[in-house]
Motif scaffolding. Structure first.
Motif, short mmCIF file in Angstrom:
data_model
loop_
_atom_site.label_atom_id
_atom_site.label_comp_id
_atom_site.label_asym_id
_atom_site.label_seq_id
_atom_site.Cartn_x
_atom_site.Cartn_y
_atom_site.Cartn_z
N ASP A 79 0.73 -1.18 0.11
CA ASP A 79 -0.04 0.00 0.00
C ASP A 79 0.78 1.18 -0.07
O ASP A 79 1.67 1.44 0.96
N ASP A 80 0.60 2.15 -1.04
CA ASP A 80 1.37 3.48 -1.13
C ASP A 80 2.80 3.30 -1.22
O ASP A 80 3.64 4.28 -1.13
N GLY A 81 3.49 2.13 -1.75
CA GLY A 81 4.62 2.00 -2.18
C GLY A 81 5.02 1.87 -3.52
O GLY A 81 3.88 2.21 -4.49
N VAL A 82 6.09 1.35 -3.81
CA VAL A 82 6.68 1.04 -5.16
C VAL A 82 6.67 -0.57 -5.49
O VAL A 82 6.91 -1.13 -4.64
N VAL A 83 6.04 -1.00 -6.68
CA VAL A 83 6.03 -2.24 -6.95
C VAL A 83 6.88 -2.34 -8.35
O VAL A 83 6.65 -1.75 -9.17
N ILE A 84 7.93 -3.14 -8.28
CA ILE A 84 8.78 -3.49 -9.61
C ILE A 84 8.48 -4.75 -10.05
O ILE A 84 8.68 -5.79 -9.21
N ASP A 85 7.64 -4.77 -10.96
CA ASP A 85 7.13 -5.99 -11.48
C ASP A 85 8.09 -6.48 -12.71
O ASP A 85 8.11 -5.86 -13.72
N LEU A 86 8.73 -7.63 -12.51
CA LEU A 86 9.83 -7.98 -13.41
C LEU A 86 9.36 -9.09 -14.71
O LEU A 86 10.08 -9.55 -15.23
N SER A 87 8.13 -9.02 -14.91
CA SER A 87 7.54 -9.89 -15.88
C SER A 87 7.93 -9.65 -17.11
O SER A 87 7.85 -10.45 -18.14
N GLY A 88 8.45 -8.41 -17.61
CA GLY A 88 8.87 -8.07 -18.87
C GLY A 88 10.44 -8.73 -19.07
O GLY A 88 10.76 -8.38 -20.09
N LEU A 89 10.98 -9.03 -17.82
CA LEU A 89 12.35 -9.83 -18.12
C LEU A 89 12.18 -11.33 -17.95
O LEU A 89 12.66 -11.66 -16.98
N ALA A 90 11.86 -11.66 -18.85
CA ALA A 90 11.16 -13.32 -18.90
C ALA A 90 12.19 -14.01 -20.13
O ALA A 90 11.98 -15.08 -20.40
N ASN A 91 13.14 -13.68 -20.57
CA ASN A 91 13.86 -14.25 -21.59
C ASN A 91 14.43 -15.49 -20.99
O ASN A 91 15.07 -15.74 -19.81
N VAL A 92 14.34 -16.75 -22.01
CA VAL A 92 14.86 -17.83 -21.39
C VAL A 92 15.81 -18.28 -22.66
O VAL A 92 15.12 -18.60 -23.68
N GLU A 93 17.29 -18.47 -22.51
CA GLU A 93 18.25 -18.74 -23.75
C GLU A 93 19.14 -19.83 -23.00
O GLU A 93 19.75 -19.68 -22.02
#
Length: 446
Positions: A79-93
């Motif tokens: 609540d009232d903070g920052v969320v860093i959602d990493l779902s865009g960094l999902a590369n598998v190589e």
């Protein structure tokens, strides 16, 4: 705040989702918890993660880091903070075919990993749910269907790329920042944001996987025989005993023994699984050969208002008979929670105790209880839960961070024994002295 937000908008190349924006309602919640953060940041690059970390540090806002968002304690939102959602960094190589090295983004899920590795005949010992994040599971352990043969998920990590509390990017491995490397393998998200892991995968075949079910009335005998068999069973066999499933009759629900035999030889699989079949009156048996990737299940998202209360502890060899006796009795009572007993040991126990920050190497079993429902259901279940765990207390030890719905001081002490905690606190002091990464089973800087 306004100047920091202006800098963030300048430096951040991903999406910034704020209250009132389209998609905020879904972005603000994790799989198991609702929140109302000031903003959700969805980075598209490591540089974006750095900018997000600096923004949280500059504003003093609480910071949540979300991989798959399955943390039972609700760490993936606030609540009232920052969320860093990493779902865009999902590369598998696959970066080294000879050594089976795989680089995996910190926001990938195990379903994504399995889909990439399966065509190459490779796998990584992980959890058992497709939508669970690689980062959250790995940083605190990783107990799944290959655990007795290949160890925890974190045992296959050979390096990591970490964004630290000062917004810098560092590499952690056996030769580079080795103490940080030790800490992130079991110490959770206390030390930074892992934007990429390098794992050593292993060749895999199809596996024999399924459930053998027995009447609830035979639970006591089946549990004891199951645990005894696992002591001498090949490490290719990993197994879970489930009882008192509320969706299958509660106290009258069959006791189900889930099995995964890591190999495609039917003769060897039968030698490992048939002794379980002989433990009682089999009323269901769907064990069959299937691709390893198909053993991972889809993870359900709890509807709003539905809560999950999960608790766990480890069991040493000498306590197994008494713990299983207590659980069999508890499973036969009305209002009991869902009970799962997971086999560990094997490859997990062969890793030296101080090699990683995961502190429960010598356990033979892990007990997990779960209650799900609206808050009145949760409250009604609490007395029964407390009764079970008070009976178990003299016979169990520690806790598994990935199966804990709370993060009290007592929980943290259970996850990290005193010696482990002291070493983690020293690492925390070096890499996060201001405790920016506090939304976890928190280790305070020494």
């Amino acid at each position: 705040m306004n100047s920091a937000l202006e800098i963030l908008r300048r430096d951040f190349g991903g999406d910034i989702v704020e209250p009132g924006a389209p998609g905020y309602a879904s972005a603000s919640r994790s799989v198991v918890a609702s929140g109302s953060p000031a903003c959700v940041l969805r980075p598209r690059s490591v540089g974006d993660v750095q900018a997000g970390v600096r923004f949280a540090a500059d504003t003093g806002l609480a910071l949540s880091v979300r991989g798959g968002g399955h943390a039972f304690a609700g760490f993936g939102t606030n609540d009232d903070g920052v969320v860093i959602d990493l779902s865009g960094l999902a590369n598998v190589e696959i970066i080294d075919k000879e050594r089976h090295l795989v680089r995996i983004g910190g926001g990938a899920t195990w379903g994504q990993v399995a889909a990439v590795l399966a065509p190459h005949g490779l796998a990584i010992s992980s959890g058992d749910t497709k939508s669970v994040g690689v980062g959250g599971l790995t940083l605190s352990g990783g107990i799944g269907w290959k655990v007795r043969r290949y160890g925890l998920a974190l045992d296959s990590v050979v390096a990591a790329e970490v964004v630290t509390a000062d917004g810098q990017v560092v590499r952690a491995g056996a030769e580079e920042n080795p103490e940080l490397f030790w800490a992130i393998r079991g110490g959770g998200g206390n030390f930074g944001i892992v934007t990429a892991f390098t794992f050593a995968a292993h060749p895999t075949t199809d596996v024999f996987f399924g459930r053998v079910a027995f009447p609830a009335s035979e639970a006591a005998a089946v549990l004891q025989g199951w645990a005894e068999h696992l002591r001498t069973a090949p490490e290719e066999l990993t197994s879970i005993a489930n009882l008192a499933n509320p969706f299958a009759g509660g106290p009258q629900a069959p006791i189900e023994i889930q099995v995964a035999f890591d190999g495609d030889d039917p003769r060897l699989a039968a030698q490992a699984v048939d002794p379980i079949r002989r433990l009682g009156t089999v009323i269901g048996d769907d064990v069959a050969l299937k691709p390893y990737a198909d053993t991972l299940v889809d993870g359900a998202i709890a509807p709003p208002g539905i809560h999950l209360v999960t608790r766990s502890a480890f069991v040493g060899k000498e306590s197994v008979p008494e713990v299983l006796r207590i659980l069999a009795e508890a499973g036969a009572a009305e209002g009991t929670p869902f009970i799962a007993v997971r086999s560990v040991g094997g490859a997990v126990s062969r890793v030296p105790q101080d090699a990683t920050a995961y502190a429960h190497r010598q356990a033979e079993l892990m007990v997990v209880t779960t209650v799900a429902g609206p808050m009145p259901v949760i409250q009604a279940a609490r007395p029964g839960l407390e009764t079970i765990w008070s009976r178990l207390a003299p016979h169990v030890d520690g806790a598994y961070a990935n199966f804990l719905a709370s993060a009290t001081e007592e929980d943290v002490a259970a996850v990290y024994p005193a010696r482990t905690y002291r070493r983690l606190a020293a690492v925390k002091r070096q890499w996060d002295p201001g405790n920016l990464f506090a939304r976890n089973h928190n280790v305070r800087p020494a």
